[in-house]
Scaffold this motif. Sequence first.
Motif, short mmCIF file in Angstrom:
data_model
loop_
_atom_site.label_atom_id
_atom_site.label_comp_id
_atom_site.label_asym_id
_atom_site.label_seq_id
_atom_site.Cartn_x
_atom_site.Cartn_y
_atom_site.Cartn_z
N GLY A 120 0.89 -1.29 -0.09
CA GLY A 120 -0.02 -0.03 -0.24
C GLY A 120 0.85 1.26 -0.01
N LEU A 121 0.43 2.15 -0.98
CA LEU A 121 1.28 3.36 -0.92
C LEU A 121 0.41 4.67 -0.81
N GLY A 122 0.69 5.63 -0.38
CA GLY A 122 -0.02 6.80 -0.13
C GLY A 122 -0.51 7.79 -1.49
N TYR A 172 -0.04 11.63 -5.66
CA TYR A 172 -0.61 12.37 -6.58
C TYR A 172 -0.48 14.04 -6.71
N GLY A 173 -0.42 14.52 -5.40
CA GLY A 173 -0.35 16.06 -5.25
C GLY A 173 1.14 16.18 -5.67
N HIS A 203 4.41 18.98 -10.21
CA HIS A 203 5.65 18.92 -11.10
C HIS A 203 5.03 18.55 -12.65
N GLN A 204 3.87 18.89 -12.99
CA GLN A 204 3.09 18.71 -14.39
C GLN A 204 3.37 17.36 -14.81
N VAL A 246 4.94 6.81 -12.58
CA VAL A 246 4.90 8.32 -12.36
C VAL A 246 5.63 8.84 -13.71
N LEU A 247 5.06 9.56 -14.28
CA LEU A 247 5.72 10.16 -15.53
C LEU A 247 6.00 11.69 -15.29
N LEU A 248 7.10 12.19 -15.52
CA LEU A 248 7.53 13.43 -15.09
C LEU A 248 8.15 14.01 -16.32
N PRO A 249 7.90 15.35 -16.83
CA PRO A 249 8.31 16.22 -17.80
C PRO A 249 9.98 16.41 -17.65
N ILE A 250 10.83 15.79 -18.62
CA ILE A 250 12.34 15.97 -18.61
C ILE A 250 12.53 17.45 -18.72
N LYS A 251 11.78 18.09 -19.36
CA LYS A 251 12.33 19.73 -19.62
C LYS A 251 11.03 20.47 -18.74
N SER A 252 11.24 21.43 -18.12
CA SER A 252 10.02 22.47 -17.74
C SER A 252 9.25 23.00 -19.21
N ARG A 253 8.29 23.47 -18.68
CA ARG A 253 7.24 24.12 -19.63
C ARG A 253 8.11 25.39 -20.10
N GLU A 254 8.68 26.03 -19.33
CA GLU A 254 9.21 27.41 -19.72
C GLU A 254 10.61 26.81 -20.64
#
Length: 68
Positions: A26-28, A33-34, A39-40, A57-65
Amino acid sequence: MSGGVITVSTWQEDDRVAVAITDTGGLGLSVSYGIVKNHQGKIRVTSLPGKGATFTVLLPIKSREACA
């Protein structure tokens, strides 16, 4: 978590880094999610009764900026 097993895997999917966390105890999810949302990122979930769940979990490699 008590008495379970956690397995962590990482890889790249297109322009995102992926982290899969599989556990049998079991994970929190709401906390996770928050953090991911701030982190988009995105979370994918697969679950089998009695076998545990995998949270990817999928996180962008580059920021939107940086992409603009």
